[in-house]
Scaffold this motif. Sequence first.
Motif, PDB file in Angstrom:
ATOM      1  N   ASP A  39      -8.559  -3.191  24.538  1.00 12.82           N
ATOM      2  CA  ASP A  39      -9.205  -4.362  23.957  1.00 12.82           C
ATOM      3  C   ASP A  39      -8.386  -4.921  22.798  1.00 12.82           C
ATOM      4  O   ASP A  39      -7.500  -4.255  22.252  1.00 12.82           O
ATOM      5  N   GLY A  40      -8.727  -6.134  22.390  1.00 15.07           N
ATOM      6  CA  GLY A  40      -8.078  -6.747  21.240  1.00 15.07           C
ATOM      7  C   GLY A  40      -6.794  -7.451  21.597  1.00 15.07           C
ATOM      8  O   GLY A  40      -6.456  -7.642  22.770  1.00 15.07           O
ATOM      9  N   PRO A  41      -6.001  -7.850  20.583  1.00 17.14           N
ATOM     10  CA  PRO A  41      -4.747  -8.577  20.834  1.00 17.14           C
ATOM     11  C   PRO A  41      -3.750  -7.705  21.578  1.00 17.14           C
ATOM     12  O   PRO A  41      -3.781  -6.472  21.494  1.00 17.14           O
ATOM     13  N   LEU A  42      -2.845  -8.350  22.322  1.00 20.09           N
ATOM     14  CA  LEU A  42      -1.873  -7.613  23.122  1.00 20.09           C
ATOM     15  C   LEU A  42      -0.895  -6.822  22.255  1.00 20.09           C
ATOM     16  O   LEU A  42      -0.379  -5.794  22.684  1.00 20.09           O
ATOM     17  N   GLU A  43      -0.632  -7.310  21.061  1.00 20.05           N
ATOM     18  CA  GLU A  43       0.181  -6.555  20.103  1.00 20.05           C
ATOM     19  C   GLU A  43      -0.651  -6.314  18.864  1.00 20.05           C
ATOM     20  O   GLU A  43      -1.112  -7.243  18.216  1.00 20.05           O
ATOM     21  N   GLU A  44      -0.829  -5.062  18.533  1.00 26.46           N
ATOM     22  CA  GLU A  44      -1.738  -4.686  17.460  1.00 26.46           C
ATOM     23  C   GLU A  44      -1.014  -3.792  16.462  1.00 26.46           C
ATOM     24  O   GLU A  44      -0.328  -2.825  16.849  1.00 26.46           O
ATOM     25  N   VAL A  45      -1.161  -4.103  15.183  1.00 22.63           N
ATOM     26  CA  VAL A  45      -0.563  -3.284  14.126  1.00 22.63           C
ATOM     27  C   VAL A  45      -1.436  -2.057  13.920  1.00 22.63           C
ATOM     28  O   VAL A  45      -2.609  -2.163  13.570  1.00 22.63           O
ATOM     29  N   ALA A  46      -0.861  -0.895  14.158  1.00 22.39           N
ATOM     30  CA  ALA A  46      -1.616   0.359  14.065  1.00 22.39           C
ATOM     31  C   ALA A  46      -1.093   1.216  12.924  1.00 22.39           C
ATOM     32  O   ALA A  46      -1.091   2.446  13.005  1.00 22.39           O
ATOM     33  N   TYR A  47      -0.622   0.577  11.860  1.00 26.67           N
ATOM     34  CA  TYR A  47      -0.147   1.326  10.694  1.00 26.67           C
ATOM     35  C   TYR A  47      -0.518   0.550   9.439  1.00 26.67           C
ATOM     36  O   TYR A  47      -0.854  -0.639   9.497  1.00 26.67           O
ATOM     37  N   ASN A  48      -0.465   1.221   8.319  1.00 26.08           N
ATOM     38  CA  ASN A  48      -0.762   0.593   7.036  1.00 26.08           C
ATOM     39  C   ASN A  48       0.520  -0.017   6.478  1.00 26.08           C
ATOM     40  O   ASN A  48       1.445   0.718   6.125  1.00 26.08           O
ATOM     41  N   PRO A  49       0.617  -1.357   6.407  1.00 30.12           N
ATOM     42  CA  PRO A  49       1.866  -1.973   5.922  1.00 30.12           C
ATOM     43  C   PRO A  49       2.246  -1.530   4.521  1.00 30.12           C
ATOM     44  O   PRO A  49       3.424  -1.588   4.152  1.00 30.12           O
ATOM     45  N   ALA A  50       1.247  -1.081   3.730  1.00 31.26           N
ATOM     46  CA  ALA A  50       1.555  -0.650   2.367  1.00 31.26           C
ATOM     47  C   ALA A  50       2.275   0.692   2.338  1.00 31.26           C
ATOM     48  O   ALA A  50       2.962   1.022   1.371  1.00 31.26           O
ATOM     49  N   LEU A  51       2.115   1.493   3.390  1.00 32.95           N
ATOM     50  CA  LEU A  51       2.767   2.800   3.469  1.00 32.95           C
ATOM     51  C   LEU A  51       4.025   2.672   4.326  1.00 32.95           C
ATOM     52  O   LEU A  51       3.987   2.801   5.545  1.00 32.95           O
ATOM     53  N   LYS A  52       5.123   2.393   3.682  1.00 36.74           N
ATOM     54  CA  LYS A  52       6.361   2.145   4.404  1.00 36.74           C
ATOM     55  C   LYS A  52       7.170   3.435   4.507  1.00 36.74           C
ATOM     56  O   LYS A  52       7.491   4.058   3.491  1.00 36.74           O
ATOM     57  N   PRO A  53       7.519   3.864   5.723  1.00 38.96           N
ATOM     58  CA  PRO A  53       8.342   5.070   5.872  1.00 38.96           C
ATOM     59  C   PRO A  53       9.691   4.897   5.181  1.00 38.96           C
ATOM     60  O   PRO A  53      10.282   3.813   5.190  1.00 38.96           O
ATOM     61  N   ASN A  54      10.171   5.972   4.565  1.00 46.93           N
ATOM     62  CA  ASN A  54      11.486   5.915   3.952  1.00 46.93           C
ATOM     63  C   ASN A  54      12.556   6.147   5.014  1.00 46.93           C
ATOM     64  O   ASN A  54      12.263   6.359   6.185  1.00 46.93           O
ATOM     65  N   GLU A  55      13.820   6.141   4.581  1.00 42.73           N
ATOM     66  CA  GLU A  55      14.905   6.235   5.535  1.00 42.73           C
ATOM     67  C   GLU A  55      14.892   7.567   6.280  1.00 42.73           C
ATOM     68  O   GLU A  55      15.196   7.627   7.469  1.00 42.73           O
TER      69      GLU A  55
END
Length: 849
Positions: free
Chosen positions: A392-408
């Motif tokens: 369900d929902g949009p075909l592309e869905e953000v499933a992460y918290n943009p504020a928590l950015k993985p480091n290198e």
Amino acid sequence: MLRSILKNGAFILGILLLISRIASAQSTLIKGVITDAKTGETLPFVSVVVPGTTIGTATDTEGQYSLSVPAGQNRIKFSYVGYLSQEKTIKPGQTQVINIKLVVDATLLKEVTVKAKSHYRNRDNPAVQLIRQVIDHKEQNQMGHNAYVEYQQYEKISLALSNLSDRFKNRRIFRNYQFLFTQADSTDGKNRLPAFLEEKVSQVYYRKSPEVKKQQVKAQRRAEFDPRFVDNKGLSKYFNRLYENINIYDNNISIATNQLLSPIANNAPTFYKFFIRDTVKTQQPWLIELGFVPRNKTDLLFEGQLFVTLDGNYAVQNAFLTVNKDINLNYLQDLEARLEFEKSPDGRYHPTQTTLAMEFSLGPNTPGVFGQRVVHFSDYQINQSRPDSVYDGPLEEVAYNPALKPNEAEWSQLRPIPLDKAETKIYRNVDTLQTIPAFRRTMSYATLLIAGFKNVGPFEIGPVNTFYSFNPVEGFRLRFGGRTTTALSKRMFAETYAAYGFKDQKWKYFLSGTYSINNQSVYAFPLHYVRASFQRDTKIPGQDLQFVQEDNFLLSFKRGENNRWLYNDTYRVEYIREFENHFSYKLGFNQLTQRPAGILEYTKSVPEGNLNTSEVLHNTELNLELRYAPGEQFYQGKIYRVPIVNKYPIFTLRYGAGLKVLGGQYQYHNLSANVEKRFYLSQFGYLDATAEGGYILGKNIPFPLLTIHRANQTYAYQLNSYNLMNFLEFVSDHYASVNLQYYLNGFLFNKVPLLKHLKLREVVSFKALTGGLRAENDPAKVSDVYRFPIDEQGRSISYTLNKTPYIEGSVGIANIFKLLRVDLVKRFTYLNHPGVSEWGIRGRFKFDF
């Protein structure tokens, strides 16, 4: 226009940085043609290599080759299935031509038959028989053969500045950019310096019935530029549109916003020639290598190789795609696509990695942009059902918290394949680049030149193309304005301008205040704001230009009579809300005071045949607009969104209600609908179609409030206007229209021997409008509405549509100098109206691939 704005990103960055090319070791250039020693026919795909190295090339469809042999090597080898190999000694350091005649190897003719090009035919051709087997088995080899499929997908798209000379590096102006030069990668003989990188990790879920493909994005990042200069999201969408995913099993494959016919499309044997090149027996199952070339090398078609399995599946195990150098694509200097598949336990060959690399520049030896998109697939799970909520929902869905950015370090674990050496420092380089004052000044001036705005702290001044214009009513007109940015506030925005006409000696001005409900710029998707404004300005009746402003300097030049204008005082309050699925609505309330300008008059008939002149029209309107644009993509400019056109339709519904409040004099209901869509026709080009209709319910409505159909009296070809219709010529209270623009992309010109080298493209248009005016709104039948305008001889210049529709069409030549479209336009109906032209020449600048 779209590509010019996008140069504000990676391409403009490349031109302005002007980073050097690292000098390579001296090499020897070898060229020549390879033919059959007996028949004299040229041989495509002959392998030309430097023995003992990985350096090599292959002949093109005309048997021609070109190879740069590095210093220290003095021999090259020529080999081709069915022929005896040859080696030749070269003279190091000297450009030379070596033509080769290959002799048939009789011992191999029992397994492989090589047909001369002049005798090629589909009938009884084993290569064509094999490709028909591949086509017949397409359905079972695609994802849709399974009820459920899920997998992990990693994708990266990188762009680099390429083919840059060393002369620029040591110039004084580039001394602050030296840190970028250390990232050069010259392994292929070209200096490529990274300028953009985006990565995305997703989990993809596919369900066959009802069919849906859902992508859950687990992590994503990109190298971003200052948002005051560049729409980073729009730039990302544009690059991803240029470098789309490739599915060899689709009938059409998108390349640089065009669609090319797949070599395994249902009708591929009609447009391609196929050759059996080899049988690979070193792995199980055995593979047949198929070479393919277009029958006409200038058509939008691929050439390359397919490796087909001989296990009864007739699946593609590997594919290499490129295009002929003579293909009718602009600015494309090189293209390579590699598709890799792997057999899974279910017996299907699933894609494991696709790589698409393209280089664009104005010429073969000029600076350009090299881009590459790599998509890696892993962890397949077949026929494992999931709850409906997953799909369900949009075909592309953000499933992460943009504020928590993985480091290198975390990204190193997320990537299934490492970054290239040149890509590893791109994030840091872009961040560092924007701290350099010289670069920021350069981007600021580039934004002024391209987008028309100059950033001054928390304000933007512009647009500069409206600072000066002229028209018959105002004469010489000066305008100056600007607006605030997020640097001042992320909630409150203000915009204003002031203009003065030296002929009418009147001031015009605009002032607006906007409150952003979602705490972001009111020019960035998704919009969600409330705005209040007041505008006092001139307007041409019926003009509603979509991507330019009426006081644009270039639109000041018009043909024919253009002296009927309006003075409008408009108070407006509007609420706009957009959603991530690209559904939006706009609710507005307008109060309008309108006065005729120039020689336009508002007059009514009164008893005894006299006329009563009224100088002012008052109207109050409540309006609603609903818009749905699934899959919409665009680049957000400083004023307008520039669409990145794709295959999805756009639906718009508008409703306006005239109210007798706050001085409003009229009561009515105005309903209109519009749908537009692009239809891709593979190598036959594409068709842009727009259908529109409207109906106004009410009586005694004056013509300024009815539908005044969009006319064009400039010399530019306008897509959404009638290019041989005069301003104010047709007025309706109900109408329907169709607008067709058919771009053949050179399909006919490519077949003309001399013309095909110019890479011209054909375009045909057709526009039709039908409608009318009911008696209760027709000034010829009722006296309580404004009369239609008249000319100096007392003849009406405004008309209603009768049973005959308004029709105009054009034939044109596009891609002149890769930029210009010129149309011969013909008007077919209503030729007896005064001041109209049956024929016209119109031009339009169109930057396209």
